[in-house]
Design a protein around this motif. Structure first.
Motif, PDB file in Angstrom:
ATOM      1  N   GLU A  94      -8.012  -3.302  -4.426  1.00 36.38           N
ATOM      2  CA  GLU A  94      -7.704  -4.155  -5.569  1.00 36.38           C
ATOM      3  C   GLU A  94      -6.247  -4.022  -5.984  1.00 36.38           C
ATOM      4  O   GLU A  94      -5.573  -5.025  -6.247  1.00 36.38           O
ATOM      5  N   LYS A  95      -5.745  -2.795  -6.039  1.00 39.52           N
ATOM      6  CA  LYS A  95      -4.351  -2.586  -6.430  1.00 39.52           C
ATOM      7  C   LYS A  95      -3.399  -3.137  -5.374  1.00 39.52           C
ATOM      8  O   LYS A  95      -2.371  -3.726  -5.703  1.00 39.52           O
ATOM      9  N   ILE A  96      -3.743  -2.937  -4.115  1.00 40.01           N
ATOM     10  CA  ILE A  96      -2.911  -3.466  -3.031  1.00 40.01           C
ATOM     11  C   ILE A  96      -2.881  -4.983  -3.098  1.00 40.01           C
ATOM     12  O   ILE A  96      -1.809  -5.599  -3.009  1.00 40.01           O
ATOM     13  N   ALA A  97      -4.040  -5.591  -3.253  1.00 40.34           N
ATOM     14  CA  ALA A  97      -4.121  -7.050  -3.312  1.00 40.34           C
ATOM     15  C   ALA A  97      -3.301  -7.597  -4.480  1.00 40.34           C
ATOM     16  O   ALA A  97      -2.586  -8.596  -4.327  1.00 40.34           O
ATOM     17  N   ALA A  98      -3.372  -6.934  -5.620  1.00 41.98           N
ATOM     18  CA  ALA A  98      -2.606  -7.398  -6.782  1.00 41.98           C
ATOM     19  C   ALA A  98      -1.102  -7.326  -6.500  1.00 41.98           C
ATOM     20  O   ALA A  98      -0.365  -8.279  -6.778  1.00 41.98           O
ATOM     21  N   LEU A  99      -0.651  -6.213  -5.948  1.00 45.65           N
ATOM     22  CA  LEU A  99       0.775  -6.050  -5.677  1.00 45.65           C
ATOM     23  C   LEU A  99       1.249  -6.986  -4.566  1.00 45.65           C
ATOM     24  O   LEU A  99       2.348  -7.551  -4.638  1.00 45.65           O
ATOM     25  N   ARG A 158      -5.875   4.126   4.909  1.00 41.63           N
ATOM     26  CA  ARG A 158      -5.138   5.395   4.764  1.00 41.63           C
ATOM     27  C   ARG A 158      -4.433   5.751   6.075  1.00 41.63           C
ATOM     28  O   ARG A 158      -3.299   6.221   6.068  1.00 41.63           O
ATOM     29  N   ARG A 159      -5.107   5.506   7.179  1.00 36.42           N
ATOM     30  CA  ARG A 159      -4.496   5.768   8.496  1.00 36.42           C
ATOM     31  C   ARG A 159      -3.215   4.947   8.647  1.00 36.42           C
ATOM     32  O   ARG A 159      -2.189   5.453   9.116  1.00 36.42           O
ATOM     33  N   ALA A 160      -3.258   3.686   8.247  1.00 32.13           N
ATOM     34  CA  ALA A 160      -2.080   2.826   8.335  1.00 32.13           C
ATOM     35  C   ALA A 160      -0.968   3.313   7.400  1.00 32.13           C
ATOM     36  O   ALA A 160       0.207   3.323   7.780  1.00 32.13           O
ATOM     37  N   ILE A 161      -1.333   3.727   6.190  1.00 34.70           N
ATOM     38  CA  ILE A 161      -0.334   4.225   5.240  1.00 34.70           C
ATOM     39  C   ILE A 161       0.326   5.487   5.779  1.00 34.70           C
ATOM     40  O   ILE A 161       1.550   5.613   5.770  1.00 34.70           O
ATOM     41  N   VAL A 162      -0.475   6.431   6.237  1.00 33.94           N
ATOM     42  CA  VAL A 162       0.069   7.684   6.773  1.00 33.94           C
ATOM     43  C   VAL A 162       0.882   7.401   8.035  1.00 33.94           C
ATOM     44  O   VAL A 162       1.962   7.975   8.225  1.00 33.94           O
ATOM     45  N   ALA A 172       0.831  -1.211   0.000  1.00 40.28           N
ATOM     46  CA  ALA A 172       0.000   0.000   0.000  1.00 40.28           C
ATOM     47  C   ALA A 172       0.863   1.257   0.000  1.00 40.28           C
ATOM     48  O   ALA A 172       0.587   2.211  -0.742  1.00 40.28           O
ATOM     49  N   VAL A 173       1.899   1.251   0.809  1.00 38.89           N
ATOM     50  CA  VAL A 173       2.805   2.404   0.866  1.00 38.89           C
ATOM     51  C   VAL A 173       3.509   2.580  -0.474  1.00 38.89           C
ATOM     52  O   VAL A 173       3.632   3.702  -0.984  1.00 38.89           O
ATOM     53  N   SER A 174       3.938   1.501  -1.060  1.00 33.83           N
ATOM     54  CA  SER A 174       4.603   1.554  -2.369  1.00 33.83           C
ATOM     55  C   SER A 174       3.679   2.158  -3.431  1.00 33.83           C
ATOM     56  O   SER A 174       4.094   3.008  -4.226  1.00 33.83           O
ATOM     57  N   LEU A 175       2.430   1.733  -3.433  1.00 34.39           N
ATOM     58  CA  LEU A 175       1.454   2.283  -4.387  1.00 34.39           C
ATOM     59  C   LEU A 175       1.206   3.762  -4.131  1.00 34.39           C
ATOM     60  O   LEU A 175       1.128   4.560  -5.081  1.00 34.39           O
ATOM     61  N   ALA A 176       1.081   4.143  -2.872  1.00 37.17           N
ATOM     62  CA  ALA A 176       0.862   5.551  -2.541  1.00 37.17           C
ATOM     63  C   ALA A 176       2.049   6.393  -2.985  1.00 37.17           C
ATOM     64  O   ALA A 176       1.877   7.497  -3.516  1.00 37.17           O
ATOM     65  N   GLU A 177       3.235   5.889  -2.793  1.00 35.49           N
ATOM     66  CA  GLU A 177       4.452   6.601  -3.193  1.00 35.49           C
ATOM     67  C   GLU A 177       4.505   6.777  -4.711  1.00 35.49           C
ATOM     68  O   GLU A 177       4.835   7.852  -5.202  1.00 35.49           O
ATOM     69  N   GLU A 178       4.168   5.732  -5.433  1.00 36.52           N
ATOM     70  CA  GLU A 178       4.289   5.764  -6.890  1.00 36.52           C
ATOM     71  C   GLU A 178       3.143   6.502  -7.583  1.00 36.52           C
ATOM     72  O   GLU A 178       3.359   7.257  -8.535  1.00 36.52           O
ATOM     73  N   PHE A 179       1.904   6.278  -7.110  1.00 35.39           N
ATOM     74  CA  PHE A 179       0.744   6.779  -7.838  1.00 35.39           C
ATOM     75  C   PHE A 179      -0.045   7.853  -7.099  1.00 35.39           C
ATOM     76  O   PHE A 179      -0.931   8.466  -7.674  1.00 35.39           O
ATOM     77  N   GLY A 180       0.224   8.035  -5.825  1.00 30.42           N
ATOM     78  CA  GLY A 180      -0.521   9.008  -5.034  1.00 30.42           C
ATOM     79  C   GLY A 180      -1.462   8.314  -4.067  1.00 30.42           C
ATOM     80  O   GLY A 180      -2.006   7.248  -4.362  1.00 30.42           O
ATOM     81  N   LEU A 181      -1.641   8.935  -2.944  1.00 32.24           N
ATOM     82  CA  LEU A 181      -2.462   8.373  -1.874  1.00 32.24           C
ATOM     83  C   LEU A 181      -3.902   8.137  -2.333  1.00 32.24           C
ATOM     84  O   LEU A 181      -4.527   7.140  -1.981  1.00 32.24           O
TER      85      LEU A 181
END
Length: 102
Positions: free
Chosen positions: A30-35, A54-58, A15-24
Motif C-alpha cells: 500500500e505504501k509503495i503503491a501510494a508513493l 524484500r528480495r528485490a529491495i535488498v 520501495a527502496v526509498s520507503l525502506a531507507e526512510e522508514f525501515g525495511l
C-alpha cells in the motif's frame, strides 16, 4: 528500456526509498503503491509476494551499495530477510555492520 521495465523500476525505487526512510519492516504494498502512484495490484504483478519484494529491495541495495538497507536486512527479525542480506558480498556486509555500530 520498455515501458513495463521503466514502471517496475519506478515501483522498486519507491520501495527502496520507503525502506531507507522508514525501515525495511515498514514497507508495504500500500505504501509503495501510494508513493509510486499506482495500484497495489501493479505492485503485486511485478513483485508477487512480500518476500519477493524484500528480495528485490535488498538486491537493489546491494547493487547500489545502500549500506543502511543492507544493515537493516542483516538484523531483520525474520530469517528469510536476514538470509537475503547474507548473500551480499562480504565487504558490503562488513561495511553495513559498521554503520550500525556508529
Amino acid at each position: 528500456m520498455t515501458p513495463d521495465r521503466i514502471r517496475k523500476t519506478e515501483i522498486l525505487n519507491a520501495a527502496v526509498s520507503l525502506a531507507e526512510e522508514f525501515g525495511l519492516g515498514e514497507v508495504s504494498r500500500e505504501k509503495i503503491a501510494a508513493l509510486a502512484e499506482c495500484s497495489t495490484g501493479l505492485v503485486n504483478l511485478y513483485f508477487g509476494t512480500m518476500l519477493n519484494l524484500r528480495r528485490a529491495i535488498v538486491g537493489e541495495a546491494v547493487r547500489t551499495k545502500n549500506l543502511n538497507i543492507i544493515a537493516m536486512a542483516l538484523v531483520a527479525p525474520d530469517e528469510k530477510t536476514r538470509g537475503l542480506a547474507r548473500r551480499a558480498p562480504e565487504d558490503l556486509r562488513r561495511e553495513a555492520i559498521e554503520t550500525l555500530m556508529g
